[in-house]
Design an enzyme around this catalytic site. Structure first.
Site, PDB file in Angstrom:
ATOM      1  N   GLN A  11       0.835  -1.199   0.000  1.00 28.20           N
ATOM      2  CA  GLN A  11       0.000   0.000   0.000  1.00 28.20           C
ATOM      3  C   GLN A  11       0.871   1.251   0.000  1.00 28.20           C
ATOM      4  OE1 GLN A  11      -3.292  -0.374   2.617  1.00 28.20           O
ATOM      5  NE2 GLN A  11      -3.645   1.810   2.754  1.00 28.20           N
ATOM      6  N   SER A  91       4.170  -6.545   2.618  1.00 27.68           N
ATOM      7  CA  SER A  91       2.857  -6.387   3.241  1.00 27.68           C
ATOM      8  C   SER A  91       1.754  -6.891   2.308  1.00 27.68           C
ATOM      9  CB  SER A  91       2.646  -4.926   3.656  1.00 27.68           C
ATOM     10  OG  SER A  91       1.481  -4.797   4.433  1.00 27.68           O
ATOM     11  N   LEU A  92       0.907  -6.011   1.807  1.00 28.30           N
ATOM     12  CA  LEU A  92      -0.126  -6.394   0.834  1.00 28.30           C
ATOM     13  C   LEU A  92       0.454  -7.215  -0.308  1.00 28.30           C
ATOM     14  CD1 LEU A  92      -2.906  -6.059  -0.650  1.00 28.30           C
ATOM     15  CD2 LEU A  92      -1.978  -3.910  -1.544  1.00 28.30           C
ATOM     16  N   ARG A 116      -9.524  -7.081   4.278  1.00 32.57           N
ATOM     17  CA  ARG A 116      -8.325  -6.800   5.077  1.00 32.57           C
ATOM     18  C   ARG A 116      -8.128  -5.296   5.243  1.00 32.57           C
ATOM     19  NH1 ARG A 116      -2.713  -5.834   3.611  1.00 32.57           N
ATOM     20  NH2 ARG A 116      -1.214  -6.784   5.052  1.00 32.57           N
ATOM     21  N   HIS A 200       0.985  -2.516  10.878  1.00 33.27           N
ATOM     22  CA  HIS A 200       2.069  -3.406  11.325  1.00 33.27           C
ATOM     23  C   HIS A 200       2.566  -3.094  12.737  1.00 33.27           C
ATOM     24  CE1 HIS A 200       2.054  -5.403   7.521  1.00 33.27           C
ATOM     25  NE2 HIS A 200       2.163  -4.243   6.911  1.00 33.27           N
ATOM     26  N   GLN A 249       1.056 -11.181  10.080  1.00 31.21           N
ATOM     27  CA  GLN A 249       1.611 -10.107   9.251  1.00 31.21           C
ATOM     28  C   GLN A 249       0.925  -8.761   9.488  1.00 31.21           C
ATOM     29  OE1 GLN A 249       0.215  -8.857   5.766  1.00 31.21           O
ATOM     30  NE2 GLN A 249       1.902  -9.476   4.443  1.00 31.21           N
TER      31      GLN A 249
END
Length: 316
Positions: A11, A91-92, A116, A200, A249
């Site tokens: 992102q 991440s994503l 999500r 995170h 995560q």
């Protein structure tokens, strides 16, 4: 010849117009965008190609739009004979890796990351959390700054992106104090990021719990190629590990520098960043400076860059 890694951004990489000329020139990419539209219930092409930017920046829209763009481009590369030996995403971007590895069906993944994004945004009220980039500081020194800021609230390391670039996340006052202490302890720069939530960090645990329920509803298949997870910078041990690592995560640090180091140690000499922007390519350049091997880094985000990669690397 060494191994090829496909890597996928997270992102923040999004921009209005991403994927447009790939879709206009490759039917495979067009089909992926159509599948995405059906899965999420709105016109993915319109959102990605026309915006408006404010809609694209909403977390629950950003995540499926980036995933769609990444997979559309990756599928064209595969069609042209380019295959990855290893894959990882930031991440994503890890969801794109799991799609390319055959673990998640694209339609399931794009619907999942929409939820999500929604859960991550809802986990913390707007204005309660933030993130900051700390530049020019080693991990140990940063840990001291974070420890000193803890009396002011939650503040944790969120992303270990590359040598000298670490992102922190948490409650606003604690993050601001950590920035001050980081500068005292030698950071070159500490910059508050324009984000809508403190990603995170432990404040996002409730989002992970909701995501776990969604993951129970989808099929998780066997791995066609190895995927390295963000949460531990190690390979997924098999399909049974997917749910737990994706839930972790959401609220754990993204170990991107460690992930790239792992790929280098395992013989990767060609990295292809697939999707909007070039942030991962820049991180990889910094990480591989210490490598004595000759490393090739490509990025694919439009027709020109895609054709450049095909020309340089395709076996067809």
């Amino acid at each position: 010849m060494g191994k090829v890694a496909f890597v996928f951004p997270g992102q923040g990489a999004q921009y209005v117009g991403m994927g447009k000329d790939i879709v206009e020139n490759y039917n495979t990419a067009n089909e992926i965008f159509d599948l995405a539209s059906n899965a999420v219930g709105y016109d993915m092409k319109k959102l990605c190609f026309e915006g408006p930017e404010e809609e694209l920046k909403k977390t629950e829209n950003t995540q499926p739009s980036i995933l769609t763009t990444c997979i559309a481009m990756a599928k064209v590369l595969e069609e042209k004979g380019l295959k990855a030996d290893i894959t990882a995403g930031l991440s994503l971007g890890e969801y794109a890796s799991l799609v390319i590895a055959g673990v998640l069906k694209f339609e399931d993944a794009v619907a999942l990351v929409k939820k999500r994004g929604k859960y991550m945004q809802e986990a913390v009220p707007i204005g309660k959390g933030t993130m900051a980039a700390i530049l020019g500081m080693e991990r140990d020194a940063l840990e001291n700054a974070l420890e000193k800021a803890k009396p002011y609230g939650i503040v944790e390391a969120a992303n270990f992106n590359s040598p000298g670039q670490i992102v922190i996340s948490g409650e606003v006052e604690a993050v601001e104090k950590a920035c001050e202490y980081a500068k005292e302890f030698g950071a070159l720069k500490a910059v508050i990021l324009p984000v809508s939530a403190p990603f995170h960090c432990s404040m996002l645990v409730p989002a992970g719990e909701k995501l776990a329920i969604e993951l129970d509803q989808i099929d998780i298949d066997a791995f066609n190629i190895p995927v390295i997870a963000n949460a531990n910078a190690d390979y997924y041990g098999g399909s049974s590990a997917v749910k737990g690592l994706l839930v972790e995560q959401v609220s754990k640090s993204v170990l991107w520098e460690d992930t790239v180091d792992r790929m280098l140690a395992d013989g990767v000499d060609t990295f292809i960043e697939i999707g909007p922007g070039k942030s991962l390519s820049q991180f990889i350049k910094k990480i591989t400076k210490k490598s004595k091997e000759s490393i090739r880094i490509f990025n694919v985000e439009d027709k020109e860059s895609l054709e450049n990669v095909i020309e340089n690397l395709s076996t067809k």
